[in-house]
Design an enzyme around this catalytic site. Structure first.
Site, PDB file in Angstrom:
ATOM      1  N   SER A  30      36.353  42.821  45.782  1.00 43.13           N
ATOM      2  CA  SER A  30      34.954  43.230  45.647  1.00 43.13           C
ATOM      3  C   SER A  30      34.367  43.709  46.979  1.00 43.13           C
ATOM      4  O   SER A  30      33.154  43.787  47.120  1.00 43.13           O
ATOM      5  CB  SER A  30      34.143  42.070  45.076  1.00 43.13           C
ATOM      6  OG  SER A  30      34.490  40.866  45.707  1.00 43.13           O
ATOM      7  N   GLU A  36      33.788  34.641  35.055  1.00 37.10           N
ATOM      8  CA  GLU A  36      34.927  35.119  34.267  1.00 37.10           C
ATOM      9  C   GLU A  36      35.530  33.971  33.451  1.00 37.10           C
ATOM     10  O   GLU A  36      35.853  34.145  32.266  1.00 37.10           O
ATOM     11  CB  GLU A  36      35.994  35.714  35.190  1.00 37.10           C
ATOM     12  CG  GLU A  36      37.169  36.271  34.398  1.00 37.10           C
ATOM     13  CD  GLU A  36      38.355  36.620  35.285  1.00 37.10           C
ATOM     14  OE1 GLU A  36      38.153  37.281  36.333  1.00 37.10           O
ATOM     15  OE2 GLU A  36      39.481  36.239  34.939  1.00 37.10           O
ATOM     16  N   CYS A  46      36.387  44.317  32.664  1.00 34.58           N
ATOM     17  CA  CYS A  46      37.652  44.914  33.083  1.00 34.58           C
ATOM     18  C   CYS A  46      38.734  44.745  32.011  1.00 34.58           C
ATOM     19  O   CYS A  46      38.808  43.691  31.363  1.00 34.58           O
ATOM     20  CB  CYS A  46      38.094  44.252  34.375  1.00 34.58           C
ATOM     21  SG  CYS A  46      39.668  44.849  34.967  1.00 34.58           S
ATOM     22  N   HIS A  59      32.878  29.624  37.150  1.00 34.95           N
ATOM     23  CA  HIS A  59      32.960  31.053  37.484  1.00 34.95           C
ATOM     24  C   HIS A  59      32.666  31.885  36.231  1.00 34.95           C
ATOM     25  O   HIS A  59      33.119  31.550  35.134  1.00 34.95           O
ATOM     26  CB  HIS A  59      34.367  31.358  38.013  1.00 34.95           C
ATOM     27  CG  HIS A  59      34.526  32.749  38.565  1.00 34.95           C
ATOM     28  ND1 HIS A  59      34.628  33.862  37.757  1.00 34.95           N
ATOM     29  CD2 HIS A  59      34.592  33.204  39.828  1.00 34.95           C
ATOM     30  CE1 HIS A  59      34.756  34.938  38.516  1.00 34.95           C
ATOM     31  NE2 HIS A  59      34.733  34.570  39.781  1.00 34.95           N
ATOM     32  N   CYS A  74      39.211  46.894  43.650  1.00 39.06           N
ATOM     33  CA  CYS A  74      40.272  47.046  42.648  1.00 39.06           C
ATOM     34  C   CYS A  74      39.783  48.029  41.594  1.00 39.06           C
ATOM     35  O   CYS A  74      38.607  48.416  41.584  1.00 39.06           O
ATOM     36  CB  CYS A  74      40.532  45.694  41.989  1.00 39.06           C
ATOM     37  SG  CYS A  74      39.031  45.029  41.234  1.00 39.06           S
ATOM     38  N   SER A  77      36.625  34.649  44.308  1.00 39.17           N
ATOM     39  CA  SER A  77      37.856  33.859  44.169  1.00 39.17           C
ATOM     40  C   SER A  77      39.057  34.569  44.757  1.00 39.17           C
ATOM     41  O   SER A  77      39.909  33.951  45.384  1.00 39.17           O
ATOM     42  CB  SER A  77      38.139  33.586  42.695  1.00 39.17           C
ATOM     43  OG  SER A  77      37.243  32.660  42.221  1.00 39.17           O
ATOM     44  N   ASN A  78      39.150  35.877  44.532  1.00 42.09           N
ATOM     45  CA  ASN A  78      40.355  36.556  45.006  1.00 42.09           C
ATOM     46  C   ASN A  78      40.369  36.644  46.526  1.00 42.09           C
ATOM     47  O   ASN A  78      41.420  36.608  47.150  1.00 42.09           O
ATOM     48  CB  ASN A  78      40.525  37.913  44.319  1.00 42.09           C
ATOM     49  CG  ASN A  78      39.597  38.963  44.860  1.00 42.09           C
ATOM     50  OD1 ASN A  78      39.929  39.640  45.818  1.00 42.09           O
ATOM     51  ND2 ASN A  78      38.413  39.094  44.275  1.00 42.09           N
TER      52      ASN A  78
HETATM   53  S1  SF4 Z   1      40.205  41.611  40.103  1.00 44.77           S
HETATM   54 FE1  SF4 Z   1      39.025  41.412  38.184  1.00 44.77          FE
HETATM   55  S2  SF4 Z   1      37.906  43.344  38.032  1.00 44.77           S
HETATM   56 FE2  SF4 Z   1      39.539  43.657  39.536  1.00 44.77          FE
HETATM   57  S3  SF4 Z   1      41.221  44.570  38.375  1.00 44.77           S
HETATM   58 FE3  SF4 Z   1      41.519  42.345  38.454  1.00 44.77          FE
HETATM   59  S4  SF4 Z   1      40.565  41.569  36.570  1.00 44.77           S
HETATM   60 FE4  SF4 Z   1      39.811  43.629  36.916  1.00 44.77          FE
END
Ligand code: SF4
Length: 404
Positions: A377, A180, A150, A178, A58, A317-318
């Site tokens: 990531s 964040e 970010c 986590h 991202c 997590s994503n």
């Molecule tokens: S996933 Fe995290 S690092 Fe990536 S754009 Fe979204 S907030 Fe920013």
């Protein structure tokens, strides 16, 4: 270091041109380029591969990784440290360490985590950000700070900050352990009387809802959330006025559902008219996370897939959210990289599990189409290697890929 030297960098070092070749060499993939050229769907013999339209790195991760390389370029003679992993990807972290950048593991106290850091050193802060106390501690050391937090994370902090200022407790949809979420939660404590409570999923949110309705005793709530609430949290006092926020990488549909359930609970307890003064919500899922979730949903809806491979670190997590979208619809394999495809077996982490498991003969016999996506990531080279490995299972190579 002279007293007037700049020690805080948030916008990189203008060294893009210098670091671009090494970034391209490390993270770029010709296979992914080829798949994109072919319209994100291609075939080699009996094997079809289809790539989600949005996947992988991202904008926040792209920027953080680039700044780390720029920092190495800008400070070739200094020791450079990183507050934890730059992102949740083992390969990227390995490459960063190979630049001579040392990853400092998490510690309860910043004094311990940064004990070895001196004023002449450089510390890179990751894309997820660091808690307020850590930043203050690092600033007091006088070392150079390269802050890659970010912009989308900063946006969440702004909202949490406002909640605290206005007397609302932040209820954060996120994992309290986590990086964040820890950083975001710390923002709630920057105003006197500020509090937070982290809920990681719908069942946890339901406990909070039932407490608000008067059906769960305060002691039970405290017991359940003892690790996930601010120090001195008093449910009776601190759940009177709540503001919703999220870790930016959670499953969007779940965040919205949690928001809605809590809104209903507040309404049931205090009535519709009281909502504006007792409940606030902002959608703080970042657009990159949202785009990846939307793209994989669209691909699933288009149909024609036999299995899904979701690529990304197991603690990402994503990536987990992407796997959760796919798993109810198709056999889904969340893998951290191409090395997890071993002969006819695949080593993957099932949704909700804490360990990897091996599945034999995961690729169905005969003509097959594999859907692919990757977390924010995961660099393209890893995606490309996975495609190569899958094709190799049927004796095919990426050179044979043609439009599906
Ligand atoms: S996933 Fe995290 S690092 Fe990536 S754009 Fe979204 S907030 Fe920013």
């Amino acid at each position: 270091m002279s007293g007037s030297e700049q020690t805080y960098f948030q916008k990189g070092f203008n060294l893009k041109a210098q670091v671009r070749p090494v970034l391209a060499q490390s993270y770029h993939s010709k296979v992914v380029d080829r798949l994109k050229e072919l319209g994100y769907a291609a075939r080699a013999g009996e094997v079809g591969v289809k790539l989600a339209r949005e996947f992988g790195f991202c904008y926040g991760v792209d920027r953080a990784v680039e700044y780390a390389y720029e920092a190495r370029e800008r400070f070739p003679d200094r020791r450079i440290f990183l507050s934890g992993e730059i992102i949740h990807n083992p390969e990227v972290n390995g490459r960063i360490e190979a630049l001579g950048i040392r990853i400092l593991p998490d510690h309860r106290r910043p004094e311990d985590r940064y004990a070895g850091v001196e004023a002449t050193d450089v510390v890179i802060l990751p894309a997820f950000g660091v808690p307020v106390g850590e930043l203050q501690h690092l600033r007091s050391k006088g070392c150079v700070l390269v802050d890659t937090t970010c912009g989308s994370v900063l946006n969440v902090w702004k909202n949490v900050h406002r909640y605290a200022r206005d007397g609302f407790t932040s209820v954060i949809h996120g994992k309290h352990y986590h990086e964040e979420t820890k950083a975001t939660a710390s923002q709630a404590l920057t105003h006197p009387g500020g509090h937070y409570l982290c809920v990681k999923d719908l069942p946890e949110a339901e406990v909070v809802c039932e407490f608000i309705r008067g059906n769960v005793p305060a002691a039970d709530l405290l017991q359940r959330f003892r690790e996930a609430a601010s120090p001195g949290f008093d449910p009776e006092r601190d759940l009177q006025r709540i503001g919703l926020a999220n870790q930016t990488t959670m499953l969007m549909t779940e965040s919205l559902e949690i928001q809605e359930r809590l809104r209903r609970a507040v309404r049931d307890r205090w009535g519709e008219a009281a909502l504006p003064e007792r409940f606030r919500a902002f959608d703080t899922i970042c657009s990159a996370t949202q785009d990846r979730q939307d793209a994989v949903l669209k691909m699933l809806e288009e149909g024609g897939l036999d299995v899904m491979v979701v690529i990304g670190g197991h603690n990402s997590s994503n990536t987990q959210a992407l796997a959760r979208i796919c798993a109810p619809r198709l056999p889904t394999y969340h893998i951290s990289g191409a090395d997890r495809i071993q002969g006819a077996a695949i080593r993957h982490r099932p949704v909700g599990a804490h360990e990897e498991t091996a599945t034999e003969a995961w690729l169905p016999a005969g003509p097959v189409t594999v859907g692919l996506t990757a977390g924010a990531s995961t660099p393209n080279n890893v995606v490309g290697e996975v495609v190569e490995r899958i094709l190799a299972l049927r004796g095919r190579t990426t050179d044979e890929l043609t439009a599906a």
